[in-house]
Scaffold this motif. Structure first.
Motif, short mmCIF file in Angstrom:
data_model
loop_
_atom_site.label_atom_id
_atom_site.label_comp_id
_atom_site.label_asym_id
_atom_site.label_seq_id
_atom_site.Cartn_x
_atom_site.Cartn_y
_atom_site.Cartn_z
N LEU A 1 0.83 -1.20 0.00
CA LEU A 1 0.00 0.00 0.00
C LEU A 1 0.86 1.25 0.00
O LEU A 1 0.60 2.20 -0.75
CB LEU A 1 -0.94 -0.01 1.20
N LYS A 2 1.93 1.26 0.80
CA LYS A 2 2.83 2.41 0.83
C LYS A 2 3.51 2.62 -0.51
O LYS A 2 3.64 3.76 -0.98
CB LYS A 2 3.88 2.23 1.93
N ALA A 3 3.92 1.54 -1.17
CA ALA A 3 4.59 1.66 -2.47
C ALA A 3 3.63 2.23 -3.52
O ALA A 3 4.01 3.10 -4.30
CB ALA A 3 5.11 0.29 -2.91
N THR A 4 2.38 1.78 -3.51
CA THR A 4 1.41 2.29 -4.47
C THR A 4 1.07 3.75 -4.17
O THR A 4 0.96 4.57 -5.09
CB THR A 4 0.14 1.43 -4.45
N THR B 1 -4.86 0.31 8.66
CA THR B 1 -3.67 0.11 7.83
C THR B 1 -3.52 1.23 6.80
O THR B 1 -2.41 1.71 6.56
CB THR B 1 -3.75 -1.26 7.12
N ALA B 2 -4.63 1.68 6.23
CA ALA B 2 -4.57 2.80 5.27
C ALA B 2 -4.11 4.07 5.96
O ALA B 2 -3.25 4.80 5.44
CB ALA B 2 -5.94 3.00 4.62
N TYR B 3 -4.66 4.36 7.15
CA TYR B 3 -4.21 5.53 7.91
C TYR B 3 -2.74 5.42 8.27
O TYR B 3 -1.98 6.40 8.21
CB TYR B 3 -5.03 5.70 9.19
N ASP B 4 -2.30 4.24 8.65
CA ASP B 4 -0.90 4.03 9.03
C ASP B 4 0.02 4.28 7.84
O ASP B 4 1.05 4.94 7.96
CB ASP B 4 -0.73 2.60 9.55
#
Length: 145
Positions: free
Chosen positions: A85-88, A116-119
């Motif tokens: 998610l962070k890479a995208t 997880t999205a907020y993180d």
């Protein structure tokens, strides 16, 4: 003895196989080149809230569907882990960390997927995170237990 010419009895016919081939190629071409709107593909049931709506046209859109799958603007995150998610987010969001982010999560989404999205957004340095909600229905009454 009379010799008959059989060519006079031949009626011209239209061969449909090439016509069907051309139509099939055209159908495949139009299906492949048609663009699809991500919002029409994903059916989200947004949580409700009272308040004003924000104009988030230039915001980075992060969608979380009911199964916990992530979509950043037009791209689907292939795995559900934090690093993917962070890479995208870094790839789609670019270097502008002041850009607002609109998080759209289905009301049936597992809470862990939203956290997880907020993180991921926090670790990348996005500070202007908004969560999308649907306007509350005019059912009267306030809150619940």
């Amino acid at each position: 003895m009379r010799i008959q010419d059989h060519r006079a009895f031949d009626e011209p016919d239209i061969n449909l196989v090439p016509l069907i081939d051309v139509i099939l190629v055209l159908i495949i071409f139009f299906v492949v080149t048609t663009t699809f709107d991500a919002r029409s593909v994903l059916k989200l049931q947004l949580p409700t809230a009272q308040g004003e709506t924000n104009d988030a046209n230039k915001a980075l859109s992060v969608l979380v569907n009911a199964d916990g799958r992530y979509f950043v603007d037009d791209r689907e995150v292939l795995r559900d882990d934090l690093e993917s998610l962070k890479a995208t987010l870094a790839d789609v969001g670019g270097d502008d960390r002041d850009r607002p982010v609109l998080l759209r999560a289905d009301a049936r989404t597992p809470h862990q997927a939203v956290v997880t999205a907020y993180d991921a957004l926090g670790q990348l340095g996005f500070k202007r995170v908004m969560i999308a909600t649907a306007p509350q229905a005019d059912g009267g009454g306030e809150g619940g237990p």
